[in-house]
Write an enzyme that holds these catalytic residues in place. Structure first.
Site, PDB file in Angstrom:
ATOM      1  N   CYS A  98      22.152  51.527  32.859  1.00 40.89           N
ATOM      2  CA  CYS A  98      21.532  52.238  33.974  1.00 40.89           C
ATOM      3  C   CYS A  98      20.583  53.288  33.419  1.00 40.89           C
ATOM      4  CB  CYS A  98      22.622  52.895  34.820  1.00 40.89           C
ATOM      5  SG  CYS A  98      21.993  53.815  36.239  1.00 40.89           S
ATOM      6  N   GLU A 106      21.795  48.440  42.610  1.00 42.87           N
ATOM      7  CA  GLU A 106      20.892  49.347  43.322  1.00 42.87           C
ATOM      8  C   GLU A 106      21.447  49.785  44.672  1.00 42.87           C
ATOM      9  OE1 GLU A 106      18.685  50.668  41.516  1.00 42.87           O
ATOM     10  OE2 GLU A 106      18.769  49.174  39.930  1.00 42.87           O
ATOM     11  N   HIS A 139      23.777  52.541  44.063  1.00 42.30           N
ATOM     12  CA  HIS A 139      23.063  53.818  43.922  1.00 42.30           C
ATOM     13  C   HIS A 139      22.800  54.435  45.281  1.00 42.30           C
ATOM     14  CE1 HIS A 139      22.185  54.633  39.744  1.00 42.30           C
ATOM     15  NE2 HIS A 139      21.685  53.416  39.536  1.00 42.30           N
TER      16      HIS A 139
END
Length: 164
Positions: A90, A133, A136
């Site tokens: 990441c 993603e 996130h």
């Protein structure tokens, strides 16, 4: 627009659930421009808005020469079978890679700046990207998904990297 700085572990924006995009305005257009410019570099597969300090639901990708973005992504399908453990990294956890289980297939639906539907789906790296993603955007890091013993080692190595 120039490449944006990446927020790293410890920044509270990475642990905050991102807000849906309700209106396409100059701020959202600038966000998309920043996401595309920042992800379009070698070694970068994906980038969520909060990784560049913006708490809105959007991410960009750069896989196999394809650079794109999606607004308000929702995972609408994912396989129950997991891909073999692959090392995941990441940009917000620089230099550290650990084995992380992810679905072998995922599909996400969202929109573009014109309100047109965007569908991204796939196996292996695409499935990993979509889940990574969206995590996130939900305020999670891939470190949260690691097996307990791997997570313990990862957190120790992360502390050491931040101290050094």
């Amino acid at each position: 627009m120039a490449m944006r700085d990446i927020r790293v572990t410890g920044d509270p924006v990475l642990r905050t659930v991102c807000d849906p995009i309700t209106e396409i305005d100059d701020r959202v257009r600038t966000l998309v421009e920043g996401l595309l410019e920042t992800v379009d570099h070698e070694g970068r597969a994906g980038l969520a808005a909060n990784q560049i300090g913006v708490g809105l639901r959007a991410f960009s990708w750069n896989i196999d020469g394809e650079v794109g973005y999606i607004l308000n992504p929702e995972i609408v399908e994912r396989s129950s079978d997991l891909q073999e453990l692959g090392d995941e990294g990441c940009l917000s956890v620089p230099g550290l890679w650990y084995p992380c289980e992810r679905p072998s297939y995922s599909k996400a639906v969202g929109t573009d700046l014109d309100g047109a539907e965007v569908v991204i789906e796939g196996e292996e790296i695409w499935a990993r990207l979509i889940n990574h993603e969206v995590d996130h955007l939900d305020g999670k890091l891939y470190l949260d998904r690691l097996a307990r013993d791997v997570r313990k080692r990862a957190m120790r190595e992360l502390r050491e990297s931040l101290e050094g």
